[in-house]
Design a protein around this motif. Structure first.
Motif, PDB file in Angstrom:
ATOM      1  N   ARG A 128     -20.965   2.876   0.463  1.00 12.49           N
ATOM      2  CA  ARG A 128     -19.690   3.566   0.252  1.00 12.49           C
ATOM      3  C   ARG A 128     -18.641   3.059   1.228  1.00 12.49           C
ATOM      4  NH1 ARG A 128     -21.370   7.660  -3.215  1.00 12.49           N
ATOM      5  NH2 ARG A 128     -23.374   6.642  -2.853  1.00 12.49           N
ATOM      6  N   GLY A 129     -17.423   2.842   0.717  1.00  9.64           N
ATOM      7  CA  GLY A 129     -16.325   2.403   1.569  1.00  9.64           C
ATOM      8  C   GLY A 129     -15.926   0.963   1.384  1.00  9.64           C
ATOM      9  N   MET A 130     -16.675   0.211   0.585  1.00 12.42           N
ATOM     10  CA  MET A 130     -16.361  -1.211   0.427  1.00 12.42           C
ATOM     11  C   MET A 130     -15.547  -1.467  -0.834  1.00 12.42           C
ATOM     12  SD  MET A 130     -19.851  -3.054   1.650  1.00 12.42           S
ATOM     13  CE  MET A 130     -20.498  -2.746   3.294  1.00 12.42           C
ATOM     14  N   PRO A 131     -14.516  -2.323  -0.743  1.00 10.13           N
ATOM     15  CA  PRO A 131     -13.736  -2.656  -1.941  1.00 10.13           C
ATOM     16  C   PRO A 131     -14.552  -3.509  -2.906  1.00 10.13           C
ATOM     17  CG  PRO A 131     -13.040  -3.996  -0.073  1.00 10.13           C
ATOM     18  CD  PRO A 131     -14.015  -3.002   0.459  1.00 10.13           C
ATOM     19  N   GLY A 132     -14.104  -3.523  -4.156  1.00  7.44           N
ATOM     20  CA  GLY A 132     -14.763  -4.322  -5.173  1.00  7.44           C
ATOM     21  C   GLY A 132     -15.547  -3.508  -6.170  1.00  7.44           C
ATOM     22  N   MET A 136       0.854  -1.185   0.000  1.00 11.40           N
ATOM     23  CA  MET A 136       0.000   0.000   0.000  1.00 11.40           C
ATOM     24  C   MET A 136       0.891   1.236   0.000  1.00 11.40           C
ATOM     25  SD  MET A 136      -2.988  -0.993   2.747  1.00 11.40           S
ATOM     26  CE  MET A 136      -3.927  -2.516   2.615  1.00 11.40           C
ATOM     27  N   LYS A 137       0.416   2.330  -0.584  1.00 12.06           N
ATOM     28  CA  LYS A 137       1.259   3.524  -0.731  1.00 12.06           C
ATOM     29  C   LYS A 137       1.205   4.461   0.465  1.00 12.06           C
ATOM     30  CE  LYS A 137       1.446   3.931  -5.787  1.00 12.06           C
ATOM     31  NZ  LYS A 137       1.139   4.783  -6.965  1.00 12.06           N
ATOM     32  N   GLU A 138       0.018   4.674   1.025  1.00 18.76           N
ATOM     33  CA  GLU A 138      -0.173   5.766   1.984  1.00 18.76           C
ATOM     34  C   GLU A 138       0.037   5.312   3.421  1.00 18.76           C
ATOM     35  OE1 GLU A 138      -3.697   8.817   3.486  1.00 18.76           O
ATOM     36  OE2 GLU A 138      -3.862   7.885   1.500  1.00 18.76           O
ATOM     37  N   ASP A 139       0.947   5.974   4.114  1.00 15.72           N
ATOM     38  CA  ASP A 139       1.150   5.704   5.528  1.00 15.72           C
ATOM     39  C   ASP A 139      -0.074   6.177   6.307  1.00 15.72           C
ATOM     40  OD1 ASP A 139       2.196   5.080   7.982  1.00 15.72           O
ATOM     41  OD2 ASP A 139       3.766   6.613   7.971  1.00 15.72           O
ATOM     42  N   GLY A 140      -0.572   5.330   7.194  1.00 13.19           N
ATOM     43  CA  GLY A 140      -1.717   5.688   8.012  1.00 13.19           C
ATOM     44  C   GLY A 140      -3.054   5.279   7.436  1.00 13.19           C
ATOM     45  N   PHE A 141      -3.065   4.735   6.201  1.00 14.51           N
ATOM     46  CA  PHE A 141      -4.319   4.316   5.572  1.00 14.51           C
ATOM     47  C   PHE A 141      -4.316   2.802   5.465  1.00 14.51           C
ATOM     48  CE2 PHE A 141      -7.146   4.768   1.523  1.00 14.51           C
ATOM     49  CZ  PHE A 141      -8.242   4.343   2.249  1.00 14.51           C
ATOM     50  N   GLU A 142      -4.931   2.139   6.440  1.00 14.55           N
ATOM     51  CA  GLU A 142      -4.862   0.686   6.512  1.00 14.55           C
ATOM     52  C   GLU A 142      -5.706  -0.009   5.446  1.00 14.55           C
ATOM     53  OE1 GLU A 142      -6.328  -0.731  10.222  1.00 14.55           O
ATOM     54  OE2 GLU A 142      -8.397  -0.187   9.785  1.00 14.55           O
ATOM     55  N   ALA A 143      -6.593   0.726   4.783  1.00 14.41           N
ATOM     56  CA  ALA A 143      -7.449   0.142   3.748  1.00 14.41           C
ATOM     57  C   ALA A 143      -7.117   0.710   2.370  1.00 14.41           C
ATOM     58  CB  ALA A 143      -8.917   0.379   4.078  1.00 14.41           C
ATOM     59  N   ASP A 144      -5.892   1.169   2.198  1.00  7.43           N
ATOM     60  CA  ASP A 144      -5.451   1.692   0.911  1.00  7.43           C
ATOM     61  C   ASP A 144      -5.439   0.568  -0.127  1.00  7.43           C
ATOM     62  OD1 ASP A 144      -4.524   3.495  -0.935  1.00  7.43           O
ATOM     63  OD2 ASP A 144      -2.510   3.677  -0.092  1.00  7.43           O
ATOM     64  N   LYS A 145      -5.374   0.918  -1.397  1.00  4.45           N
ATOM     65  CA  LYS A 145      -5.285  -0.061  -2.475  1.00  4.45           C
ATOM     66  C   LYS A 145      -4.057  -0.941  -2.269  1.00  4.45           C
ATOM     67  CE  LYS A 145      -5.266  -0.281  -7.573  1.00  4.45           C
ATOM     68  NZ  LYS A 145      -4.044  -1.006  -7.880  1.00  4.45           N
ATOM     69  N   ASN A 146      -4.252  -2.246  -2.353  1.00  2.00           N
ATOM     70  CA  ASN A 146      -3.181  -3.215  -2.184  1.00  2.00           C
ATOM     71  C   ASN A 146      -2.714  -3.663  -3.566  1.00  2.00           C
ATOM     72  OD1 ASN A 146      -1.705  -4.281  -0.103  1.00  2.00           O
ATOM     73  ND2 ASN A 146      -3.057  -5.984   0.319  1.00  2.00           N
ATOM     74  N   ASP A 147      -1.450  -3.415  -3.888  1.00  2.00           N
ATOM     75  CA  ASP A 147      -0.887  -3.775  -5.191  1.00  2.00           C
ATOM     76  C   ASP A 147       0.146  -4.882  -5.056  1.00  2.00           C
ATOM     77  OD1 ASP A 147      -2.167  -2.004  -7.107  1.00  2.00           O
ATOM     78  OD2 ASP A 147      -1.082  -0.358  -6.152  1.00  2.00           O
ATOM     79  N   ILE A 148       0.434  -5.548  -6.176  1.00  2.00           N
ATOM     80  CA  ILE A 148       1.496  -6.555  -6.214  1.00  2.00           C
ATOM     81  C   ILE A 148       2.755  -5.915  -6.782  1.00  2.00           C
ATOM     82  CG2 ILE A 148       2.249  -8.782  -7.131  1.00  2.00           C
ATOM     83  CD1 ILE A 148      -0.686  -9.549  -7.455  1.00  2.00           C
ATOM     84  N   ILE A 149       3.831  -5.958  -6.010  1.00  2.50           N
ATOM     85  CA  ILE A 149       5.132  -5.454  -6.453  1.00  2.50           C
ATOM     86  C   ILE A 149       6.008  -6.652  -6.804  1.00  2.50           C
ATOM     87  CG2 ILE A 149       7.111  -4.017  -5.881  1.00  2.50           C
ATOM     88  CD1 ILE A 149       4.448  -2.508  -5.841  1.00  2.50           C
ATOM     89  N   GLY A 178     -18.920  -4.050   8.878  1.00  3.47           N
ATOM     90  CA  GLY A 178     -17.854  -3.364   9.597  1.00  3.47           C
ATOM     91  C   GLY A 178     -16.712  -2.987   8.686  1.00  3.47           C
ATOM     92  N   GLY A 179     -15.587  -2.699   9.296  1.00  2.00           N
ATOM     93  CA  GLY A 179     -14.391  -2.371   8.506  1.00  2.00           C
ATOM     94  C   GLY A 179     -13.762  -1.044   8.902  1.00  2.00           C
ATOM     95  N   PRO A 180     -14.264   0.087   8.382  1.00  2.00           N
ATOM     96  CA  PRO A 180     -15.430   0.195   7.506  1.00  2.00           C
ATOM     97  C   PRO A 180     -15.151  -0.198   6.056  1.00  2.00           C
ATOM     98  CG  PRO A 180     -14.481   2.357   7.835  1.00  2.00           C
ATOM     99  CD  PRO A 180     -13.692   1.418   8.696  1.00  2.00           C
ATOM    100  N   GLN A 181     -13.855  -0.416   5.739  1.00  2.00           N
ATOM    101  CA  GLN A 181     -13.521  -0.731   4.338  1.00  2.00           C
ATOM    102  C   GLN A 181     -13.240  -2.214   4.141  1.00  2.00           C
ATOM    103  OE1 GLN A 181     -11.385   2.229   5.570  1.00  2.00           O
ATOM    104  NE2 GLN A 181     -11.608   3.716   3.935  1.00  2.00           N
ATOM    105  N   SER A 182     -14.131  -3.052   4.658  1.00  2.00           N
ATOM    106  CA  SER A 182     -14.009  -4.486   4.406  1.00  2.00           C
ATOM    107  C   SER A 182     -15.092  -4.901   3.415  1.00  2.00           C
ATOM    108  CB  SER A 182     -14.115  -5.285   5.703  1.00  2.00           C
ATOM    109  OG  SER A 182     -15.350  -5.056   6.342  1.00  2.00           O
ATOM    110  N   ALA A 183     -14.789  -5.937   2.627  1.00  2.00           N
ATOM    111  CA  ALA A 183     -15.667  -6.314   1.524  1.00  2.00           C
ATOM    112  C   ALA A 183     -16.930  -6.997   2.020  1.00  2.00           C
ATOM    113  CB  ALA A 183     -14.925  -7.237   0.566  1.00  2.00           C
ATOM    114  N   LEU A 184     -18.046  -6.679   1.361  1.00  2.00           N
ATOM    115  CA  LEU A 184     -19.278  -7.408   1.601  1.00  2.00           C
ATOM    116  C   LEU A 184     -19.521  -8.238   0.351  1.00  2.00           C
ATOM    117  CD1 LEU A 184     -22.547  -5.957   3.159  1.00  2.00           C
ATOM    118  CD2 LEU A 184     -22.275  -8.196   2.115  1.00  2.00           C
TER     119      LEU A 184
END
Length: 680
Positions: free
Chosen positions: A490-494, A286-299, A458-464
């Motif tokens: 709003r707030g859910m990935p996918g 993830m790029k942003e420090d402090g954002f635990e639900a930031d976009k997760n990429d493969i490096i 919950g999450g609030p940014q966890s997938a439903l």
């Protein structure tokens, strides 16, 4: 002539009666087996896996190993002893190495010839991993780092249970900081013993694996077994509490030197994995420090050249897991997309980092939530849906076709009525299209009217997505006669990165309006009893329940909130992962120049809405939940009681943000549904 006919009719009636299916109950739910770790045999013909079964009498779970052909067929149980076990390796020839009771064991793939590889039991260790040649082992263990407890600071006061803190991070999730940290040890396996233990973080006050959710995936051997790569957030105190910046470190076993592989990468860097030939290293970032639900990429990083590339930067979703193909020409990964979690691939022969290199392999109303291993053109995965707990499936990589290979819970589900789960699209107040899942009671009759529950995630940014929970189980809710609507607010990935981000700083705004849009939409149906609407949720979902209790304008007849945030000021003052609060609330409550935070604490704070509460509410609170501490549930219950609102408090003193113990889980289910029966 009549007697044989009578016997035949009686037998037919008995057979029909025997085939009558039942609705799911909490007790049946907690008898289901739970799929655990999986390994494929080197010949690619069998899968070795673990299944845990809750032991209600002992109030814990037992783990057993099974094998099954990758083409499917009978499952064979190969262990009988109760207790926990961890599969370490399946070698050529079928030798299985596993860890139990502090000892490394070995047996044949059929469970025969069980023998100890090590005779000296290691106490209080976890996350055991073998080196590729089987001659070394790494594991984690708690070590003393700081004298915080009174009995440690003062030798003449051995019965003291006092704690003395001078910095933050004094507790985390469900554990007080006692001065111990988790470290990685490397050791030799020789002459039947584990010897020459070495703490590779000796003297460093940092945790590996990361607490609370890190595990064996946080520490791996290199392909040649000469190095160890581990995940660590090398921060302490206030810095630790406000940062998500984990890095990958590589430790050279011979020299003892450590290097940072992700210097300058400021967010979460996790899940390191070497390619089969060891020439490349990949991880999630993830790029942003402090954002635990930031976009997760493969490096992906080439070890020889040092060149690294973000393989999914231009793809508009977040990655949850990945692995290399056997021929190293592709990377398979999992991601939530349009309300389900599916299997994708990246073709490494195409332009790296381009969207054109990404292809979706599976499609369907289910979640593919684990990648096991590849055998030829078949990939073994785990799959769940809202009616079924996890089973293993074989995926044909040429066309995405899937067939089930395990039958862990087939007998149980064959005896149950299942629910229809349907996709529903709802227009939000700002004109967006929102996906919702609607779960209908077994044997649903549209001519009848049903009480209906709004589920708040919950999450609030966890997938439903099509997940299967052993607590918030939609199949179980529907089996009690409730329609459930579960919106992807709003707030859910996918649904793209922007949709996922929109909740931060707007907790009580558009996401709450999304919830009201969902219940209003389903309430238009003739089969929904508009006088019997309920609202339930946990964590941010519990917060949503508290907020909706103040703004629902008579829509709901009953509420249930589990570990919900009730008063944001007191929550900010007692929670521990402050990076989350700083990002999602906008900051602290005393910085009056921060408009986002000021708006959150004034307008999105459920405790400010209590004057409008007038509906029965049940509140559930874990005593060891330091994420959403105890005062949140107690304040909400006290407010409801003092206002004369019918209310109930279920307090679980030994549970954290979840409910782990089997007997407590049954109490949770019984009280949950008793409340709904009373109030709906």
């Amino acid at each position: 002539m009549k007697k044989p006919l009578l016997i035949l009719l009686t037998m037919t009636a008995m057979g029909a009666q025997a085939q009558v299916k039942q609705n799911l109950t909490p007790e049946t739910l907690w008898k289901l087996g739970r799929l655990g770790s999986e390994n494929i045999t080197p010949d690619g013909k069998q899968v070795l896996f673990s299944v845990s079964h809750p032991n209600m009498e002992q109030n814990k779970s037992d783990v057993h190993f099974y094998t099954v052909p990758i083409t499917g067929g009978p499952m064979k149980q190969i262990t009988k002893e109760p207790g926990g076990k961890q599969i370490l390796d399946v070698a050529v020839g079928g030798k299985v190495t596993y860890f139990a009771d502090g000892i490394i064991w070995q047996m044949n793939i059929d469970g025969s010839n069980v023998a100890k590889i090590t005779t000296n039991a290691l106490e209080d260790i976890d996350n055991v991993r073998l080196s590729p040649d089987g001659k070394k082992v790494i594991f984690s263990r708690e070590v003393d780092m700081e004298k915080i407890q009174g009995k440690d600071k003062y030798a003449d006061l051995p019965k003291s249970n006092a704690y003395v803190f001078t910095d933050l991070n004094f507790r985390h999730w469900d554990t007080w900081n006692s001065g111990k940290v988790s470290h990685v040890f490397v050791a030799d396996i020789a002459d039947g013993k584990i010897t020459n233990e070495k703490d590779i973080l000796a003297g460093e006050p940092y945790d590996v694996p990361q607490k609370p959710s890190g595990g064996v995936e946080d520490m791996i051997f290199s392909h040649d077994g000469k190095s160890i790569v581990y995940v660590c957030k090398k921060k302490v105190g206030k810095e630790y509490a406000q940062s998500t910046n984990t890095n990958l470190y590589i430790y050279d076993i011979e020299s003892g030197k450590t290097a940072n592989l992700t210097e300058g990468m400021n967010g979460y860097d996790t899940a390191p994995l070497f390619s089969p030939d060891g020439t490349k290293l990949a991880w999630l970032s993830m790029k942003e420090d402090g954002f635990e639900a930031d976009k997760n990429d493969i490096i992906l990083k080439d070890k020889k050249t040092g060149k690294q590339v973000n393989l999914t930067e231009k793809w508009d979703e977040s990655i949850s897991a990945f692995r290399f193909s056997n021929d190293q020409k592709k990377i398979f990964f999992l991601a939530v997309h349009n309300g389900t979690e599916q299997l994708f691939e990246i073709d490494l022969s195409k332009t790296l980092g381009s969207v054109d290199a990404i292809k979706q392999i599976t499609k369907g109303q289910w979640d593919v939530n684990g990648i096991v291993a590849q055998a030829a053109n078949t990939l073994i995965v785990n799959r769940v849906d809202m009616n079924h707990a996890a089973e293993m499936y074989a995926v044909d990589l040429s066309n995405g076709a899937m067939h089930k290979i395990t039958t862990i819970n087939d007998k149980a589900y064959d005896a149950l009525n299942l629910s229809d789960v349907k996709e529903r699209h709802i227009k939000t107040t700002d004109g967006k299209d929102m996906l919702a899942w609607v779960i209908y009671p077994p044997n649903f009759d549209p001519a009848k009217k049903y009480p209906t529950l709004l589920y708040c995630q919950g999450g609030p940014q966890s997938a439903l997505s099509q997940f299967y929970s052993f607590r918030w189980n939609f199949q179980l809710m529907a089996a009690q006669g409730y329609i459930v609507i579960a919106p992807n607010r709003r707030g859910m990935p996918g649904h793209g990165v922007e949709w996922n981000k929109q909740i931060s700083g707007d907790w009580g705004g558009q996401p709450i309006r999304d919830y009201l849009s969902a219940i209003d939409d389903i309430a238009k149906e003739s089969y929904v009893d508009k006088a019997r609407l309920g609202c339930v949720g946990a964590s941010y979902g519990g917060y949503s329940v508290f907020m909706l209790a103040g703004v629902h304008k008579g829509r709901f007849k009953s509420f249930i909130a589990h570990d919900g945030l009730f008063d944001l000021k007191s929550w900010y003052g007692t929670t521990e992962e402050l990076w989350f609060a700083n990002k999602d609330l906008g900051g602290n409550y005393w910085d009056h120049g921060n408009k986002v935070a000021a708006n959150t604490y004034e307008n999105f704070n459920p405790s400010n809405m209590v004057n409008k509460w007038n509906t029965p509410i049940m509140i559930i609170q874990g005593g060891k939940d330091f994420r959403v501490p105890i005062e949140q549930g107690l304040q909400a219950f006290q407010a409801a009681q003092l206002k004369g609102i019918k209310s109930k408090l279920l307090y679980l003193p030994e549970e954290n943000h979840w409910v782990i113990k089997p007997q407590n889980s049954i109490v949770w289910q019984r009280e949950f549904y008793n409340w709904l029966k009373e109030t709906l």
